[in-house]
Design a protein around this motif. Structure first.
Motif, PDB file in Angstrom:
ATOM      1  N   LEU A 243      11.499   4.884  38.172  1.00 52.43           N
ATOM      2  CA  LEU A 243      12.059   3.787  38.945  1.00 52.43           C
ATOM      3  C   LEU A 243      12.775   4.321  40.178  1.00 52.43           C
ATOM      4  O   LEU A 243      13.200   5.479  40.230  1.00 52.43           O
ATOM      5  N   GLY A 244      12.917   3.471  41.156  1.00 53.40           N
ATOM      6  CA  GLY A 244      13.634   3.870  42.354  1.00 53.40           C
ATOM      7  C   GLY A 244      13.805   2.696  43.304  1.00 53.40           C
ATOM      8  O   GLY A 244      13.151   1.659  43.154  1.00 53.40           O
ATOM      9  N   ARG A 245      14.679   2.862  44.284  1.00 54.94           N
ATOM     10  CA  ARG A 245      14.881   1.818  45.290  1.00 54.94           C
ATOM     11  C   ARG A 245      14.478   2.344  46.656  1.00 54.94           C
ATOM     12  O   ARG A 245      14.846   3.463  47.047  1.00 54.94           O
ATOM     13  N   VAL A 246      13.715   1.540  47.371  1.00 56.63           N
ATOM     14  CA  VAL A 246      13.237   1.929  48.696  1.00 56.63           C
ATOM     15  C   VAL A 246      14.391   1.849  49.690  1.00 56.63           C
ATOM     16  O   VAL A 246      14.981   0.781  49.881  1.00 56.63           O
ATOM     17  N   VAL A 247      14.714   2.978  50.323  1.00 57.03           N
ATOM     18  CA  VAL A 247      15.826   3.010  51.270  1.00 57.03           C
ATOM     19  C   VAL A 247      15.362   3.145  52.715  1.00 57.03           C
ATOM     20  O   VAL A 247      16.177   3.045  53.643  1.00 57.03           O
TER      21      VAL A 247
ATOM     22  N   LEU B 277       4.723   5.396  54.750  1.00 56.10           N
ATOM     23  CA  LEU B 277       5.473   6.200  53.786  1.00 56.10           C
ATOM     24  C   LEU B 277       6.858   5.590  53.620  1.00 56.10           C
ATOM     25  O   LEU B 277       7.334   4.846  54.471  1.00 56.10           O
ATOM     26  N   CYS B 278       7.494   5.915  52.517  1.00 58.43           N
ATOM     27  CA  CYS B 278       8.845   5.396  52.311  1.00 58.43           C
ATOM     28  C   CYS B 278       9.686   6.420  51.555  1.00 58.43           C
ATOM     29  O   CYS B 278       9.165   7.273  50.830  1.00 58.43           O
ATOM     30  N   ASP B 279      10.994   6.343  51.773  1.00 57.58           N
ATOM     31  CA  ASP B 279      11.942   7.147  51.016  1.00 57.58           C
ATOM     32  C   ASP B 279      12.452   6.300  49.860  1.00 57.58           C
ATOM     33  O   ASP B 279      12.875   5.153  50.054  1.00 57.58           O
ATOM     34  N   VAL B 280      12.378   6.860  48.661  1.00 54.87           N
ATOM     35  CA  VAL B 280      12.769   6.131  47.463  1.00 54.87           C
ATOM     36  C   VAL B 280      13.848   6.925  46.727  1.00 54.87           C
ATOM     37  O   VAL B 280      13.649   8.101  46.398  1.00 54.87           O
ATOM     38  N   VAL B 281      14.996   6.297  46.496  1.00 56.05           N
ATOM     39  CA  VAL B 281      16.058   6.925  45.714  1.00 56.05           C
ATOM     40  C   VAL B 281      15.729   6.758  44.239  1.00 56.05           C
ATOM     41  O   VAL B 281      15.554   5.637  43.752  1.00 56.05           O
ATOM     42  N   THR B 282      15.622   7.870  43.527  1.00 54.60           N
ATOM     43  CA  THR B 282      15.318   7.864  42.099  1.00 54.60           C
ATOM     44  C   THR B 282      16.428   8.595  41.352  1.00 54.60           C
ATOM     45  O   THR B 282      17.295   9.226  41.977  1.00 54.60           O
ATOM     46  N   PRO B 283      16.440   8.549  40.025  1.00 47.16           N
ATOM     47  CA  PRO B 283      17.467   9.273  39.271  1.00 47.16           C
ATOM     48  C   PRO B 283      17.456  10.777  39.536  1.00 47.16           C
ATOM     49  O   PRO B 283      18.470  11.451  39.346  1.00 47.16           O
TER      50      PRO B 283
ATOM     51  N   ARG C  93       9.792  11.277  48.742  1.00 48.30           N
ATOM     52  CA  ARG C  93       8.923  10.680  49.746  1.00 48.30           C
ATOM     53  C   ARG C  93       7.710  10.108  49.026  1.00 48.30           C
ATOM     54  O   ARG C  93       7.076  10.796  48.206  1.00 48.30           O
ATOM     55  N   ALA C  94       7.393   8.850  49.297  1.00 46.73           N
ATOM     56  CA  ALA C  94       6.304   8.190  48.574  1.00 46.73           C
ATOM     57  C   ALA C  94       5.349   7.509  49.547  1.00 46.73           C
ATOM     58  O   ALA C  94       5.752   7.015  50.605  1.00 46.73           O
ATOM     59  N   ASP C  95       4.085   7.481  49.167  1.00 48.00           N
ATOM     60  CA  ASP C  95       3.043   6.825  49.939  1.00 48.00           C
ATOM     61  C   ASP C  95       2.848   5.412  49.386  1.00 48.00           C
ATOM     62  O   ASP C  95       2.886   5.202  48.177  1.00 48.00           O
TER      63      ASP C  95
ATOM     64  N   ARG D   2       4.856  11.332  46.401  1.00 45.63           N
ATOM     65  CA  ARG D   2       4.603  10.450  45.263  1.00 45.63           C
ATOM     66  C   ARG D   2       3.818   9.235  45.775  1.00 45.63           C
ATOM     67  O   ARG D   2       3.629   9.062  46.967  1.00 45.63           O
ATOM     68  N   TYR D   3       3.413   8.368  44.862  1.00 45.33           N
ATOM     69  CA  TYR D   3       2.764   7.119  45.241  1.00 45.33           C
ATOM     70  C   TYR D   3       3.498   5.952  44.601  1.00 45.33           C
ATOM     71  O   TYR D   3       3.830   5.999  43.413  1.00 45.33           O
ATOM     72  N   VAL D   4       3.779   4.938  45.401  1.00 45.90           N
ATOM     73  CA  VAL D   4       4.361   3.704  44.862  1.00 45.90           C
ATOM     74  C   VAL D   4       3.245   2.953  44.147  1.00 45.90           C
ATOM     75  O   VAL D   4       2.252   2.560  44.760  1.00 45.90           O
ATOM     76  N   GLN D   5       3.396   2.769  42.843  1.00 44.98           N
ATOM     77  CA  GLN D   5       2.368   2.108  42.049  1.00 44.98           C
ATOM     78  C   GLN D   5       2.574   0.602  41.948  1.00 44.98           C
ATOM     79  O   GLN D   5       1.612  -0.146  41.771  1.00 44.98           O
ATOM     80  N   ALA D   6       3.821   0.154  42.038  1.00 40.59           N
ATOM     81  CA  ALA D   6       4.098  -1.281  41.907  1.00 40.59           C
ATOM     82  C   ALA D   6       5.498  -1.577  42.432  1.00 40.59           C
ATOM     83  O   ALA D   6       6.358  -0.686  42.495  1.00 40.59           O
ATOM     84  N   LEU D   7       5.705  -2.837  42.830  1.00 40.40           N
ATOM     85  CA  LEU D   7       7.026  -3.320  43.216  1.00 40.40           C
ATOM     86  C   LEU D   7       7.520  -4.310  42.174  1.00 40.40           C
ATOM     87  O   LEU D   7       6.740  -5.120  41.652  1.00 40.40           O
ATOM     88  N   LEU D   8       8.803  -4.262  41.853  1.00 38.14           N
ATOM     89  CA  LEU D   8       9.368  -5.257  40.953  1.00 38.14           C
ATOM     90  C   LEU D   8       9.525  -6.573  41.722  1.00 38.14           C
ATOM     91  O   LEU D   8       9.714  -6.569  42.940  1.00 38.14           O
TER      92      LEU D   8
END
Length: 370
Positions: free
Chosen positions: A38-42, A48-54, A59-61, A89-95
């Motif tokens: 899990l992570g939040r797109v910042v 591409l996007c930066d995602v804060v994860t635990p 960096r995610a595509d 990484r790859y974003v697989q889905a959005l909540l």
């Protein structure tokens, strides 16, 4: 709680500062079982996007979640499920989004653009260094109400209005244009009002919006307590500035909560904002309930409570004009995307044309044959 959800809950704790809660935990549970992180797109930047994860920011595509609907494109503020490994990484889905601040694009295809997702507070920055544009403010507030977030107005550069009487008049004008909305005067130069604003935004996610030159990036730096955002000078000729912020960044606030700073926008088109317009002009909607006719257009109908309020001075005529303008714009936009409504508008237009011709013929009277 099963082992999978317990492990997922423990790993999500570092994200609590970014707004993670039990509701999001439940939404993410199916993806946790698939081994996704899990992570939040910042920040989003060119696919591409930066995602804060635990485990930190990755960096995610966004290649796997590029939909045909532009409203579902990955946006700053989204909660995402990303691959557990890889670079990028790859974003697989959005909540599913709880709220979304949306405006219409300049595209002729009538598309919406999501400026920020999962927002609790929408802060509209208005500069006191330039002449107040209350119509533009009302437009921003309609979009803010429609988003599902709580609007708030920040009157920036208050130090440039040293006369307290003038400042009080400006504040009163803005409060009249923003019923039900908290208005805070702030100065990034002196620190006035920054602590008040920070306290309001300390819970949840906030988005800072406004036109170029409104002082958003300077205010963001004051709230953050550091120079996280670059700033540019405003032109003296028209009080406008260049786009200081070019991306939408989600930043943690020292008091708590997170802030999304957005680029200045010149065009603020409505997008399916009927309810937002109604809330932005709540006093007109309330008056309309006392009109003689339930479908009163507040134009010239007898027994119109709205026109009566304008006549007796309790409702500024400027407010009614702005209300009509935004309703017309929202209806036109809806018609461009709704065939049924478009056909209905065409029938109404033809009926009015026919009525107009009939009235002109009656006015002329019977024409004698030569």
């Amino acid at each position: 709680m099963n082992l999978s959800s317990s492990s997922s809950s423990a790993s999500s704790r570092p994200l609590s500062a970014y707004g993670w809660d039990e509701g999001w935990q439940a939404e993410f549970a199916p993806y946790a079982e698939q081994g996704l992180v899990l992570g939040r797109v910042v920040r989003v930047d060119r696919g591409l996007c930066d995602v804060v994860t635990p485990e930190g920011t990755v960096r995610a595509d966004t290649e796997f979640v590029v939909p045909r609907d532009p409203m579902k494109i990955v946006c700053t503020g989204d909660w995402a499920a990303v691959d557990a490994a890889g670079d990028p990484r790859y974003v697989q889905a959005l909540l599913p989004r709880r709220t979304a601040f949306v405006r219409s694009t300049s595209s002729k295809r009538s598309e919406g653009q999501v400026l920020a997702a999962n927002v609790d507070h929408a802060v509209v920055a208005v500069s006191l260094a330039a002449e107040l544009d209350l119509g533009r403010l009302e437009r921003f507030l309609a979009l803010a109400w429609e988003s599902g977030a709580q609007p708030l107005v920040a009157l920036t550069k208050a130090d440039l209005v040293p006369d307290p009487v003038v400042l009080a008049h400006l504040l009163a004008d803005v409060e009249t244009a923003a019923p039900g909305v908290q208005v805070v005067t702030v100065s990034s130069a002196t620190g006035e009002g920054v602590d008040v604003l920070g306290a309001v935004l300390s819970a949840g996610t906030s988005v800072l919006i406004g036109q170029s030159g409104a002082g958003k990036s300077t205010l963001a730096n004051a709230l953050l307590g550091e120079s996280a955002q670059h700033v540019h000078e405003v032109r003296d000729s028209d009080g406008k500035g260049r786009h200081t912020t070019t991306t939408r960044d989600l930043l943690p606030l020292p008091w708590g909560g997170v802030l999304i700073d957005t680029p200045g926008v010149r065009g603020v088109g409505l997008w399916d904002a009927g309810d937002g317009v109604a809330q932005a002009f709540a006093e007109i909607e309330q008056l309309a309930g006392d009109c003689r006719f339930h479908d009163c257009a507040h134009e010239a109908e007898p027994g119109c409570a709205v026109l009566a309020a304008v006549e007796n001075g309790t409702l500024p005529e400027r407010r009614l004009d702005s209300y009509r303008k935004l309703l017309r714009e929202n209806t036109r936009l809806a018609a461009r995307t709704d065939d049924r409504l478009r056909a209905e508008m065409r029938r109404t237009f033809k009926q009015r044309q026919a009525l107009g011709r009939h009235m002109m013929e009656r006015k002329r009277g019977p024409q004698r044959k030569p």
